[in-house]
Scaffold this motif. Structure first.
Motif, PDB file in Angstrom:
ATOM      1  N   THR A  24      38.543  56.320  54.131  1.00 52.88           N
ATOM      2  CA  THR A  24      38.695  54.911  53.768  1.00 52.88           C
ATOM      3  C   THR A  24      40.107  54.551  53.323  1.00 52.88           C
ATOM      4  O   THR A  24      40.874  55.401  52.874  1.00 52.88           O
ATOM      5  CB  THR A  24      37.703  54.533  52.659  1.00 52.88           C
ATOM      6  OG1 THR A  24      37.926  55.362  51.507  1.00 52.88           O
ATOM      7  CG2 THR A  24      36.280  54.711  53.129  1.00 52.88           C
ATOM      8  N   GLU A  25      40.407  53.246  53.435  1.00 51.97           N
ATOM      9  CA  GLU A  25      41.727  52.718  53.107  1.00 51.97           C
ATOM     10  C   GLU A  25      41.573  51.459  52.250  1.00 51.97           C
ATOM     11  O   GLU A  25      40.679  50.643  52.493  1.00 51.97           O
ATOM     12  CB  GLU A  25      42.492  52.347  54.377  1.00 51.97           C
ATOM     13  CG  GLU A  25      42.603  53.483  55.374  1.00 51.97           C
ATOM     14  CD  GLU A  25      43.230  53.052  56.695  1.00 51.97           C
ATOM     15  OE1 GLU A  25      43.584  53.935  57.484  1.00 51.97           O
ATOM     16  OE2 GLU A  25      43.355  51.822  56.929  1.00 51.97           O
ATOM     17  N   LEU A  26      42.454  51.330  51.259  1.00 58.87           N
ATOM     18  CA  LEU A  26      42.499  50.105  50.455  1.00 58.87           C
ATOM     19  C   LEU A  26      43.818  49.399  50.720  1.00 58.87           C
ATOM     20  O   LEU A  26      44.886  49.960  50.488  1.00 58.87           O
ATOM     21  CB  LEU A  26      42.381  50.425  48.966  1.00 58.87           C
ATOM     22  CG  LEU A  26      42.588  49.233  48.015  1.00 58.87           C
ATOM     23  CD1 LEU A  26      41.475  48.201  48.196  1.00 58.87           C
ATOM     24  CD2 LEU A  26      42.671  49.687  46.566  1.00 58.87           C
ATOM     25  N   PHE A  27      43.750  48.156  51.216  1.00 61.32           N
ATOM     26  CA  PHE A  27      44.942  47.340  51.411  1.00 61.32           C
ATOM     27  C   PHE A  27      45.103  46.421  50.201  1.00 61.32           C
ATOM     28  O   PHE A  27      44.213  45.614  49.908  1.00 61.32           O
ATOM     29  CB  PHE A  27      44.828  46.493  52.679  1.00 61.32           C
ATOM     30  CG  PHE A  27      45.073  47.257  53.945  1.00 61.32           C
ATOM     31  CD1 PHE A  27      46.338  47.279  54.526  1.00 61.32           C
ATOM     32  CD2 PHE A  27      44.049  47.965  54.558  1.00 61.32           C
ATOM     33  CE1 PHE A  27      46.568  47.988  55.695  1.00 61.32           C
ATOM     34  CE2 PHE A  27      44.265  48.675  55.720  1.00 61.32           C
ATOM     35  CZ  PHE A  27      45.536  48.689  56.298  1.00 61.32           C
ATOM     36  N   ILE A  28      46.211  46.577  49.479  1.00 58.19           N
ATOM     37  CA  ILE A  28      46.538  45.668  48.383  1.00 58.19           C
ATOM     38  C   ILE A  28      47.435  44.598  48.983  1.00 58.19           C
ATOM     39  O   ILE A  28      48.570  44.869  49.391  1.00 58.19           O
ATOM     40  CB  ILE A  28      47.249  46.410  47.242  1.00 58.19           C
ATOM     41  CG1 ILE A  28      46.367  47.557  46.731  1.00 58.19           C
ATOM     42  CG2 ILE A  28      47.580  45.454  46.096  1.00 58.19           C
ATOM     43  CD1 ILE A  28      47.070  48.470  45.736  1.00 58.19           C
ATOM     44  N   VAL A  29      46.912  43.368  49.069  1.00 63.70           N
ATOM     45  CA  VAL A  29      47.543  42.317  49.868  1.00 63.70           C
ATOM     46  C   VAL A  29      48.074  41.210  48.965  1.00 63.70           C
ATOM     47  O   VAL A  29      47.421  40.816  47.994  1.00 63.70           O
ATOM     48  CB  VAL A  29      46.536  41.728  50.884  1.00 63.70           C
ATOM     49  CG1 VAL A  29      47.220  40.728  51.802  1.00 63.70           C
ATOM     50  CG2 VAL A  29      45.898  42.849  51.702  1.00 63.70           C
TER      51      VAL A  29
END
Length: 673
Positions: free
Chosen positions: A429-434
């Motif tokens: 899994t990946e978390l994008f902090i946008v």
């Protein structure tokens, strides 16, 4: 004939000599990336420093030549050139071509040494396509040449000299390394650190790759006292603590050789909220600490508590100050020299020599006790600062525990506007902090919902380098980050923090911001947060920066995306792309009103200043899709200089940022017009 899948003697390979080094270079220098490349220089410099620690060398020079070869020169005794009694070849050739051949396995040649395994210079030889070694010794200059670990020219006399020393020039092998281009600043920082640790040793670095060669010289008569002052530049130091404390100690004269050592400690408190404690053993940085660091911390906490009790600053009902309390705002350097150090592994990241814990503890206990008794004003100021830290730490603990409770309550509905993914395996899994709701919306629509989670940020997060833990953990944005990632934080709040990397909910945490100044600012603020509170995520390789395109060149119905490369201005990159596509460059055209207008032939160009300017499909294909995106992994090659950069650029002292901007203004590539 061996049957398929049969495991027999023919499957056992024997690598002779330095072939093992070339087959598995990472075992000896850590990696074949830029980090491993620079390690080659450190290995040779460490040998020269050993000569200095033994009292024979006073100068070391390092030169980066125009072709990225390196020359290291010292004025030590010179590598022995006589015939080796066992190998029956020149000792110089033995040292250069045979692993585990050196003068550091007993105490006859070096009482103190950083290079212990006899693999340093021979490993450099194995990983160099060409190496030339000259030795000044016994009134003559001897020379040998090597290539990829093998001798190509036997030792010969090439001149005479009254001086002594060793000159080593090598060309890294491009068959081994991902890059063979040396970074001046990386080498400069390491050499400056070495000069701090060796009082009065003169070290020079020269870069000949520019028209006007760059030369810097380092020599510090104050040694680690000057090092502490250097580390504290940019920080506010209380008036009563302007002069760093300096303590020394040594083992008993009748101590056995294997338990012989010397200790140097220098420390100074500042008004910041973080500690900077660096430990070294025989000039080798031990980032994971070890016995010498344990001894220092134990003694420091006990001495300050004993002093506070004795002076009745701490009352009977008061709890003792914790180690985190007394070390808040502390900058310290612990440097030990010992004849037979035991390190954990070839990388020497942690000192395991147990007697050093006792020696450092004794040195700090006796020396700091005397200092506090002789300087009561400074002693009270140190205790007062620790008490203030204790109060703030208790408040920060409450804020952090509130964050932890919130995390437990929000297991079903995660914090803020997080759009989580369906897969629960963190390795996938990946978390994008946008940055911003607009980009967050596009990212949510364009993501892979099974493995990609999106956390939009509203505005800029706090600059955690300028605020205490209490304010940081009270921030709703920071609470959301901590809760979403799931690891807790590394800050010591009386209990050493609660960080647990095994609880990371994602193994890729990707900062995705606009390609403009505001986006860069948010990116820096986030990286400062990760560096201060979640650095193990960076060390584990979990933190990345996304690279969105800066232009889209539309030719008929196809868009060709243009990405920044960090070396060229945007217009230069765009012009190169247009040329590569075989398109005519834009040309000025006179219009009826006489004003020049630019005309593009057969294509249009769009500048993407914000992620929100791309539709979900574009954002996904250019910046988020694992098959087509570009990610930059965040790494820390030098903890000392990383800490200094964070402190100076993100701290409260404006002068350092101004100096940095003035120095690097011409290097800026992507400032808004």
């Amino acid at each position: 004939m061996a049957k398929k899948n049969e495991y027999g003697g023919e499957e056992i390979k024997i690598l002779e000599g330095l072939d093992a080094v070339r087959k598995r270079p990472g075992m000896y220098i850590g990696s074949t990336s830029a980090s491993g490349l620079h390690h080659l220089v450190y290995e040779i410099v460490d040998n020269s420093v050993d000569e200095a620690m033994a009292g024979y060398a006073t100068r070391i020079s390092v030169t980066i030549h125009a072709d990225n070869s390196i020359t290291v020169v010292d004025n030590g005794r010179g590598i022995p050139v006589d015939r080796h009694p066992v190998k029956k070849i020149p000792t110089l050739e033995v040292v250069m071509t045979i692993l585990h051949a050196g003068g550091k396995f007993d105490n006859s040649a070096y009482k103190v040494s950083g290079g212990l395994h006899g693999v340093g210079v021979s490993v450099v030889n194995a990983l160099s396509k060409h190496m030339v070694v000259q030795v000044k010794r016994d009134g003559k200059i001897y020379e040998m040449q090597f290539s990829r670990g093998h001798t190509t020219e036997k030792m010969k006399t090439v001149g005479t000299s009254k001086a002594t020393g060793t000159t080593t020039t090598f060309w890294p092998d491009e068959e081994i390394f991902e890059t063979t281009v040396f970074n001046y600043d990386t080498l400069r920082d390491r050499l400056q650190e070495t000069a701090f640790l060796n009082k009065s040793l003169k070290i020079t670095i020269t870069d000949e790759r520019e028209l006007a060669p760059r030369v810097e010289e380092f020599c510090y008569t104050g040694g680690i006292v000057d090092f502490v002052k250097f580390l504290n530049e940019g920080k506010s130091v209380p008036d009563g603590l302007k002069r760093p404390i300096y303590l020394t100690g040594a083992s008993e004269p009748d101590a056995p050789v294997e338990r012989t050592g010397e200790v140097e400690v220098s420390m100074q408190w500042n008004t910041s909220y973080s500690e900077t404690v660096l430990s070294f053993a025989n000039d080798i940085n031990t980032p994971e600490g070890g016995m010498h660091l344990e001894g220092f911390r134990t003694a420091l906490t006990k001495v300050i508590n004993d002093y506070a009790r004795k002076q009745n600053i701490l009352k009977e009902k008061d709890s003792n100050l914790t180690g985190d309390d007394v070390r808040e705002g502390l900058t310290a350097v612990i440097s030990v020299k010992l004849s037979d150090p035991q390190f954990e592994g070839q990388t020497k990241a942690k000192l395991g020599s147990s007697f050093m814990r006792t020696l450092v503890q004794k040195t700090v206990t006796e020396g700091l006790t005397d200092y506090l008794e002789e300087h009561p004003k400074q002693g009270r100021e140190i205790v007062k600062k620790a008490q203030q830290a204790s109060k703030a730490r208790n408040a920060a603990r409450k804020a952090r525990e509130a964050t932890r409770r919130k995390s437990l309550l929000e297991t079903a509905s995660l914090p803020g506007k997080l759009a989580d993914c369906s897969v629960r395996d963190p390795e996938m899994t990946e978390l994008f902090i946008v940055e911003g709701d607009s980009a967050g919306g596009s990212a949510k629509d364009g993501r892979r919902r099974d493995i990609q989670a999106i956390l939009p940020l509203r505005g800029k997060i706090l600059n955690v380098e300028r605020v205490g833990d209490h304010r940081a953990f009270s921030s709703e944005t920071i609470q959301s980050l901590i809760t979403a990632i799931g690891t807790g934080v590394t800050t010591g709040l009386g209990d050493g923090g609660d960080f647990d990397i095994t609880k990371a909910r994602y193994h890729k945490i990707i900062i995705m911001t606009d390609a403009d100044v505001d986006g860069a600012h948010i990116r820096i603020l986030l990286l400062t947060f990760f560096y201060k509170y979640m650095r193990p995520l960076i060390d584990a390789g979990y933190v990345y920066v996304a690279c969105p395109p800066i232009f889209g060149v539309k030719v008929r119905n196809k868009i060709h995306y243009v990405y920044p490369n960090g070396r060229q201005a945007e217009d230069e990159i765009l012009a190169e792309t247009i040329t590569e596509l075989g398109l005519a460059p834009e040309e000025p055209e006179e219009t009826k009103d006489g004003k020049p207008q630019r005309r593009r032939r057969g294509y249009t160009v769009q500048r993407y200043k914000g992620l929100g300017e791309m539709d979900p499909k574009q954002l996904a294909s250019t910046t988020m899709d694992p098959k087509t995106r570009i990610l930059q992994r965040v790494t820390i090659d030098d903890a000392v200089m990383a800490e200094r950069a964070v402190r100076e650029l993100m701290g409260s002292e404006v002068s350092y940022r101004r100096d940095y901007i003035e120095k690097h203004a011409r290097d800026a590539r992507f400032l808004d017009a």
